[in-house]
Design a protein around this motif. Structure first.
Motif, PDB file in Angstrom:
ATOM      1  N   LYS A  53      13.128  -5.213  -2.452  1.00 33.87           N
ATOM      2  CA  LYS A  53      12.854  -4.761  -1.087  1.00 33.87           C
ATOM      3  C   LYS A  53      11.796  -3.652  -1.053  1.00 33.87           C
ATOM      4  N   THR A  54      11.821  -2.747  -2.048  1.00 35.85           N
ATOM      5  CA  THR A  54      10.833  -1.655  -2.051  1.00 35.85           C
ATOM      6  C   THR A  54       9.419  -2.212  -2.147  1.00 35.85           C
ATOM      7  N   GLY A  55       9.226  -3.208  -3.001  1.00 28.81           N
ATOM      8  CA  GLY A  55       7.912  -3.852  -3.095  1.00 28.81           C
ATOM      9  C   GLY A  55       7.559  -4.588  -1.820  1.00 28.81           C
ATOM     10  N   ALA A  56       8.565  -5.148  -1.143  1.00 31.97           N
ATOM     11  CA  ALA A  56       8.314  -5.918   0.072  1.00 31.97           C
ATOM     12  C   ALA A  56       7.722  -5.046   1.174  1.00 31.97           C
ATOM     13  N   PHE A  57       8.316  -3.862   1.405  1.00 26.16           N
ATOM     14  CA  PHE A  57       7.730  -3.022   2.458  1.00 26.16           C
ATOM     15  C   PHE A  57       6.630  -2.110   1.908  1.00 26.16           C
ATOM     16  N   GLY A  58       6.763  -1.701   0.638  1.00 26.48           N
ATOM     17  CA  GLY A  58       5.806  -0.747   0.079  1.00 26.48           C
ATOM     18  C   GLY A  58       4.411  -1.319  -0.082  1.00 26.48           C
ATOM     19  N   LEU A  59       4.317  -2.523  -0.623  1.00 25.83           N
ATOM     20  CA  LEU A  59       2.996  -3.126  -0.864  1.00 25.83           C
ATOM     21  C   LEU A  59       2.275  -3.429   0.443  1.00 25.83           C
ATOM     22  N   GLY A  60       3.004  -4.014   1.396  1.00 21.51           N
ATOM     23  CA  GLY A  60       2.375  -4.331   2.676  1.00 21.51           C
ATOM     24  C   GLY A  60       1.906  -3.087   3.410  1.00 21.51           C
ATOM     25  N   CYS A  61       2.739  -2.050   3.423  1.00 19.63           N
ATOM     26  CA  CYS A  61       2.391  -0.822   4.139  1.00 19.63           C
ATOM     27  C   CYS A  61       1.236  -0.073   3.458  1.00 19.63           C
ATOM     28  N   LEU A  62       1.227  -0.028   2.130  1.00 14.23           N
ATOM     29  CA  LEU A  62       0.153   0.675   1.418  1.00 14.23           C
ATOM     30  C   LEU A  62      -1.210   0.067   1.726  1.00 14.23           C
ATOM     31  N   GLN A  63      -1.259  -1.253   1.880  1.00 15.56           N
ATOM     32  CA  GLN A  63      -2.547  -1.892   2.165  1.00 15.56           C
ATOM     33  C   GLN A  63      -3.072  -1.499   3.548  1.00 15.56           C
ATOM     34  N   LYS A  64      -2.186  -1.126   4.464  1.00 14.69           N
ATOM     35  CA  LYS A  64      -2.615  -0.789   5.825  1.00 14.69           C
ATOM     36  C   LYS A  64      -2.944   0.695   5.992  1.00 14.69           C
ATOM     37  N   ILE A  65      -2.821   1.465   4.897  1.00 19.03           N
ATOM     38  CA  ILE A  65      -3.133   2.898   4.962  1.00 19.03           C
ATOM     39  C   ILE A  65      -4.642   3.104   5.081  1.00 19.03           C
ATOM     40  N   ASP A  66      -5.042   4.008   5.960  1.00 19.07           N
ATOM     41  CA  ASP A  66      -6.450   4.415   6.078  1.00 19.07           C
ATOM     42  C   ASP A  66      -6.692   5.566   5.101  1.00 19.07           C
ATOM     43  N   ILE A  67      -7.337   5.260   3.986  1.00 18.43           N
ATOM     44  CA  ILE A  67      -7.537   6.259   2.926  1.00 18.43           C
ATOM     45  C   ILE A  67      -8.463   7.382   3.386  1.00 18.43           C
ATOM     46  N   GLN A  68      -9.328   7.111   4.349  1.00 20.38           N
ATOM     47  CA  GLN A  68     -10.284   8.127   4.812  1.00 20.38           C
ATOM     48  C   GLN A  68      -9.597   9.246   5.592  1.00 20.38           C
ATOM     49  N   LYS A  89       8.469   7.096  -6.307  1.00 17.28           N
ATOM     50  CA  LYS A  89       7.926   6.757  -7.626  1.00 17.28           C
ATOM     51  C   LYS A  89       7.360   5.340  -7.646  1.00 17.28           C
ATOM     52  N   GLU A  90       8.078   4.405  -7.013  1.00 15.57           N
ATOM     53  CA  GLU A  90       7.608   3.017  -6.978  1.00 15.57           C
ATOM     54  C   GLU A  90       6.288   2.910  -6.208  1.00 15.57           C
ATOM     55  N   LEU A  91       6.194   3.592  -5.073  1.00 15.20           N
ATOM     56  CA  LEU A  91       4.960   3.538  -4.280  1.00 15.20           C
ATOM     57  C   LEU A  91       3.791   4.132  -5.061  1.00 15.20           C
ATOM     58  N   LYS A  92       4.059   5.182  -5.820  1.00 15.22           N
ATOM     59  CA  LYS A  92       3.009   5.788  -6.631  1.00 15.22           C
ATOM     60  C   LYS A  92       2.482   4.799  -7.662  1.00 15.22           C
ATOM     61  N   LYS A  93       3.376   4.025  -8.259  1.00 11.47           N
ATOM     62  CA  LYS A  93       2.958   3.012  -9.229  1.00 11.47           C
ATOM     63  C   LYS A  93       2.157   1.901  -8.551  1.00 11.47           C
ATOM     64  N   PHE A  94       2.639   1.448  -7.377  1.00 11.04           N
ATOM     65  CA  PHE A  94       1.941   0.380  -6.664  1.00 11.04           C
ATOM     66  C   PHE A  94       0.529   0.806  -6.250  1.00 11.04           C
ATOM     67  N   GLY A  95       0.384   2.078  -5.839  1.00 15.39           N
ATOM     68  CA  GLY A  95      -0.907   2.545  -5.327  1.00 15.39           C
ATOM     69  C   GLY A  95      -1.793   3.217  -6.351  1.00 15.39           C
ATOM     70  N   LYS A  99      -7.506   4.636  -4.975  1.00 15.49           N
ATOM     71  CA  LYS A  99      -7.853   6.052  -5.034  1.00 15.49           C
ATOM     72  C   LYS A  99      -7.765   6.688  -3.649  1.00 15.49           C
ATOM     73  N   GLY A 100      -7.164   7.844  -3.591  1.00 18.40           N
ATOM     74  CA  GLY A 100      -7.129   8.585  -2.335  1.00 18.40           C
ATOM     75  C   GLY A 100      -5.799   8.574  -1.627  1.00 18.40           C
ATOM     76  N   ILE A 101      -4.852   7.723  -2.065  1.00 16.51           N
ATOM     77  CA  ILE A 101      -3.538   7.705  -1.420  1.00 16.51           C
ATOM     78  C   ILE A 101      -2.660   8.798  -2.019  1.00 16.51           C
ATOM     79  N   LYS A 102      -2.125   9.642  -1.150  1.00 14.12           N
ATOM     80  CA  LYS A 102      -1.236  10.711  -1.580  1.00 14.12           C
ATOM     81  C   LYS A 102       0.118  10.550  -0.881  1.00 14.12           C
ATOM     82  N   SER A 103       1.170  10.817  -1.616  1.00 15.39           N
ATOM     83  CA  SER A 103       2.510  10.714  -1.030  1.00 15.39           C
ATOM     84  C   SER A 103       3.313  11.964  -1.364  1.00 15.39           C
TER      85      SER A 103
END
Length: 558
Positions: A53-68, A89-95, A99-103
């Motif tokens: 489940k973490t990958g299911a919501f984490g991967l989709g949401c990370l792609q929609k992040i505006d890094i700028q 921790k999982e989101l950090k590994k996925f992202g 470059k530029g994503i901070k959590s």
């Protein structure tokens, strides 16, 4: 869609996933990721623990992040600090390749300074528990007005733990047009109705039947007397030398006591409960991952968010008070296509729960007999033979000393050498079970049919409505309306320190700077010890017992 790329994920995310060793998306990931990427429609996704489940919501949401942009865009709320930390921790590994994503992870049990500094430095992703997250919003240190996505992870647990008002207070500051995602393993109907108030016309995904057990996990139970639990547990462990698993207990005290008993007898175990600091928890988990520990003894809350995919067993030292928790427990094994075994120690008084569990998860529970002395001795012998066969003689550095063994042992026959080696390698355990009686188990009570079940169910429902007849103690906490305290938030603050059954509350009177409340007298000691170490809205919590009228009169007289 058999690859992450086919789901629509970009090259950076796919590269990170590949490096982590994930080859194919799970069912929940195949269903959820395209829907998250497609538009901003709200989503309810139900799937069992361990299905990704973490990958299911984490991967989709990370792609929609505006890094700028460095303002918070994704807010993930979880019921416990353990789950919040694991998700972060999982989101950090996925992202890692983006470059530029901070959590930032926001959770209680640690000082505000580090988390406040991380928020000040800017981040797009917030993973937090409701209480600590709301604290930072109230302090003006966290701005959620530009949040684009909100994930309620294990929302049922958050509501059961008394965080409803915290959730409402957090969500009211978020934009109306955000995307809200609710992911959970179990969601009882009453909790589902409450959760639906947070989502607008959500699409629904359900992988597997509601509350269904994982199909590749087998379920067995051992009917034993309460006084035989420790010895029964030792037999199960001794009869399975390759066991690598978790023993679940209801309370922190129970985990500590059981850990002390097993450690004293030389079992490779350690404890995982809410008393551990994050540093201690990390140290325990590092040893468990390396298999320096074969067994973890844990509470349900502390085990939330564990990232271990190859457990062979889950053992229920006792069945949970809330039966859906059983699904969470057993979901820790049988992951990544492997098989698992869930074993439960059940007292005669709790035998009725087995039928309810069978109906709930749609799988059979097999009554089993505890391993006999002969069974354990045979399992231990086979394990020793396997270890001997696995020895690599080519890597041995004893060649120069072989003559010592040859000279000293040449007078013994091969059979006598084997017997002596057996006593040397497994002497204590072999001696113990050669001199110990087998445990006598109670007889399994046969089912009496649907009418009896219905009658018993009615008795159970009636018993749940019996008023509280225990003693109440009046307490005072140094929080009131000025600290945004409400009855639900007070109960959530207190309930968070109790595993299993929650204490009964009586009257709650909230004043400006303080609150007076009645609570089950049996819970006072633990509440004052544990809750007294917490903070609420940035204020250190202090709880006192108010003297009774008789005590006040005696003091005044004195």
């Amino acid at each position: 869609m058999n690859s992450f790329k086919e789901l629509g994920l970009d090259e950076e995310l796919c590269a990170a996933i590949e490096k982590l060793g994930f080859e194919e998306p799970t069912k929940i990931q195949r269903a959820a990721i395209p829907k998250i990427l497609e538009d901003d429609q709200d989503l309810i996704a139900l799937a069992q623990t361990g299905t990704g489940k973490t990958g299911a919501f984490g991967l989709g949401c990370l792609q929609k992040i505006d890094i700028q942009s460095s303002v918070p865009q994704l807010l993930i709320l979880a019921p416990t600090r353990e789950l919040a930390l694991q998700t972060a921790k999982e989101l950090k590994k996925f992202g890692k390749k983006k470059k530029g994503i901070k959590s930032v992870a926001l959770y209680g049990g640690t000082d505000y300074g580090t988390q406040r500094k991380a928020l000040k430095n800017g981040c797009q992703v917030i993973v937090g528990t409701p209480g600590r997250t709301l604290d930072f919003i109230r302090q003006g240190k966290l701005d959620v007005r530009k949040i684009r996505m909100v994930v309620l992870d294990e929302a049922d647990e958050m509501l059961k733990m008394g965080f409803q008002e915290d959730l409402e207070a957090i969500l009211k500051d978020t934009p109306e047009n955000k995307q809200s995602l609710l992911f959970s393993a179990t969601m009882p109907r009453d909790v589902e109705r409450m959760a639906m108030t947070y989502l607008k016309s959500p699409e629904r995904i359900e992988i597997g039947e509601r509350n269904a057990g994982i199909s590749n996990v087998s379920h067995q139970y051992y009917l034993i007397h309460h006084s035989d639990r420790v010895q029964a547990l030792k037999r199960l462990v001794d009869a399975t030398p390759d066991l690598y698993g978790i023993i679940f207990c209801r309370t922190r005290l129970e985990t500590t006591e059981l850990n002390a008993q097993l450690s004293k007898d030389g079992y490779p175990v350690d404890v995982l409960n809410g008393d551990l600091s994050q540093e201690q928890r990390d140290r325990v988990m590092q040893r468990f991952h390396k298999r320096d520990l074969k067994i973890l003894i844990a509470t349900d809350v502390a085990a939330r968010g564990l990232d271990v995919n190859d457990l062979t067993h889950v053992i229920n030292y006792n069945l949970p008070d809330e039966l859906p928790v059983y699904v969470h427990r057993t979901g820790r094994t049988g992951r990544a296509g492997k098989t698992g075994l869930a074993l439960s120690l059940v007292s005669p008084r709790a035998q009725f729960k087995i039928k309810r569990l069978q109906r709930m998860i749609g799988q059979d529970f097999v009554p089993a007999t505890l391993p006999s002395n002969a069974d354990i001795l045979q399992a231990q012998m086979k394990s020793m033979v396997a270890e001997i066969e696995a020895v690599d003689l080519n890597s041995s550095s004893t060649l120069d000393y072989d003559h010592i063994f040859l000279d000293q042992l040449s007078n013994y026959s091969a059979e006598e050498l084997i017997r002596r080696m057996t006593v040397l390698l497994g002497g204590s355990i072999l001696s113990h079970y050669s001199q110990t009686d087998n445990i006598k188990q109670p007889s399994v009570r046969p089912s009496k049919g649907k009418d009896s079940r219905r009658e018993r169910g009615s008795r159970e429902k009636r018993s749940e409505r019996i008023p509280f007849k225990g003693q109440l103690t009046r307490c005072e906490i140094n929080l009131g309306r000025q600290n945004h305290l409400t009855p639900n938030r007070l109960m959530g603050l207190v309930n968070d320190v109790f595993e299993g059954p929650k204490p009964h509350f009586g009257k709650i009177n909230i004043y400006g700077k303080r609150t007076v409340f009645d609570i089950d007298s049996r819970a006072v000691s633990q509440m004052m010890t544990e809750a007294g170490n917490q903070t609420f809205e940035g204020r250190n919590v202090r709880i006192l017992i108010q003297p009774s009228k008789h005590e006040k009169s005696r003091r005044n007289h004195t």
